[in-house]
Design a protein around this motif. Sequence first.
Motif, PDB file in Angstrom:
ATOM      1  N   GLU A  49      45.109 -42.870   0.725  1.00 11.70           N
ATOM      2  CA  GLU A  49      45.986 -44.049   0.682  1.00 11.70           C
ATOM      3  C   GLU A  49      47.183 -43.855   1.610  1.00 11.70           C
ATOM      4  O   GLU A  49      47.582 -44.776   2.320  1.00 11.70           O
TER       5      GLU A  49
ATOM      6  N   VAL B 163      37.379 -43.988   3.928  1.00 16.48           N
ATOM      7  CA  VAL B 163      36.485 -43.542   2.854  1.00 16.48           C
ATOM      8  C   VAL B 163      35.172 -43.023   3.443  1.00 16.48           C
ATOM      9  O   VAL B 163      34.580 -42.073   2.927  1.00 16.48           O
TER      10      VAL B 163
ATOM     11  N   PRO C 281      47.231 -54.503  -5.320  1.00 18.10           N
ATOM     12  CA  PRO C 281      46.771 -53.364  -6.118  1.00 18.10           C
ATOM     13  C   PRO C 281      45.270 -53.078  -5.980  1.00 18.10           C
ATOM     14  O   PRO C 281      44.856 -51.922  -6.038  1.00 18.10           O
ATOM     15  N   ASP C 282      44.476 -54.118  -5.764  1.00 20.11           N
ATOM     16  CA  ASP C 282      43.029 -53.892  -5.642  1.00 20.11           C
ATOM     17  C   ASP C 282      42.646 -53.268  -4.299  1.00 20.11           C
ATOM     18  O   ASP C 282      41.517 -52.824  -4.124  1.00 20.11           O
ATOM     19  N   GLU C 283      43.584 -53.197  -3.356  1.00 20.56           N
ATOM     20  CA  GLU C 283      43.315 -52.573  -2.060  1.00 20.56           C
ATOM     21  C   GLU C 283      43.607 -51.078  -2.082  1.00 20.56           C
ATOM     22  O   GLU C 283      43.086 -50.334  -1.266  1.00 20.56           O
ATOM     23  N   ILE C 284      44.464 -50.642  -2.983  1.00 18.40           N
ATOM     24  CA  ILE C 284      44.931 -49.261  -2.991  1.00 18.40           C
ATOM     25  C   ILE C 284      43.792 -48.318  -3.364  1.00 18.40           C
ATOM     26  O   ILE C 284      43.059 -48.541  -4.334  1.00 18.40           O
ATOM     27  N   LEU C 285      43.671 -47.260  -2.567  1.00 21.20           N
ATOM     28  CA  LEU C 285      42.626 -46.260  -2.808  1.00 21.20           C
ATOM     29  C   LEU C 285      43.026 -45.332  -3.951  1.00 21.20           C
ATOM     30  O   LEU C 285      44.211 -45.089  -4.186  1.00 21.20           O
ATOM     31  N   ASP C 286      42.028 -44.800  -4.652  1.00 21.53           N
ATOM     32  CA  ASP C 286      42.286 -43.880  -5.761  1.00 21.53           C
ATOM     33  C   ASP C 286      42.826 -42.542  -5.258  1.00 21.53           C
ATOM     34  O   ASP C 286      43.642 -41.917  -5.928  1.00 21.53           O
ATOM     35  N   ASP C 287      42.381 -42.113  -4.096  1.00 19.32           N
ATOM     36  CA  ASP C 287      42.816 -40.843  -3.518  1.00 19.32           C
ATOM     37  C   ASP C 287      44.176 -41.053  -2.838  1.00 19.32           C
ATOM     38  O   ASP C 287      44.279 -41.778  -1.842  1.00 19.32           O
ATOM     39  N   PRO C 288      45.240 -40.418  -3.364  1.00 22.63           N
ATOM     40  CA  PRO C 288      46.571 -40.637  -2.782  1.00 22.63           C
ATOM     41  C   PRO C 288      46.691 -40.161  -1.333  1.00 22.63           C
ATOM     42  O   PRO C 288      47.454 -40.729  -0.557  1.00 22.63           O
TER      43      PRO C 288
ATOM     44  N   ARG D 119      40.805 -48.879   5.198  1.00 23.19           N
ATOM     45  CA  ARG D 119      40.485 -48.062   4.027  1.00 23.19           C
ATOM     46  C   ARG D 119      38.991 -47.744   3.957  1.00 23.19           C
ATOM     47  O   ARG D 119      38.604 -46.637   3.609  1.00 23.19           O
TER      48      ARG D 119
END
Length: 152
Positions: free
Chosen positions: A32, A72, A22-29, A68
């Motif tokens: 991601e 970014v 979960p800590d790897e997942i980007l906020d921008d879908p 990621r």
Amino acid sequence: MIRALVLSLALILPGAALAVKPDEILDDPVLEERARDISTGLRCLVCRNESIDESNAELARDLRLLVRERLVEGDTDEEVIEFVVDRYGEYVLLNPPARGSTLILWLAGPAILLVGLGLAASYVRRRHHATAPDEDALSDAEAMRLAEIMKD
């Protein structure tokens, strides 16, 4: 039977989903999704035949974070893949392009298959045209030896 299949799938499928923490997942879908698409095409260098998206290895995690991070920073998908390939070589690609040294690997499978089919065809052709030995006829020496054995 169906229960066993459903149970197997229920046990197997979450394992692949748990590889990305979960800590790897980007906020921008959108980013991601791009990261996931790229990650499924990159090989885990520890697990060999798993993508970095499926692997729980520490190096796979580092590669997922690197992908990621590059996204970014604004890299395109091709630039991210090129960056990873420059760093780790074409081996990191699960489906390397058919050029240069990888062309040999792409052509080796079909070539070996064709050679095998050719050998099998020639074997079958030789067997078909071969004459069966005349098993009923005995040589004179064999007939005499058989007669001696039958007397005793």
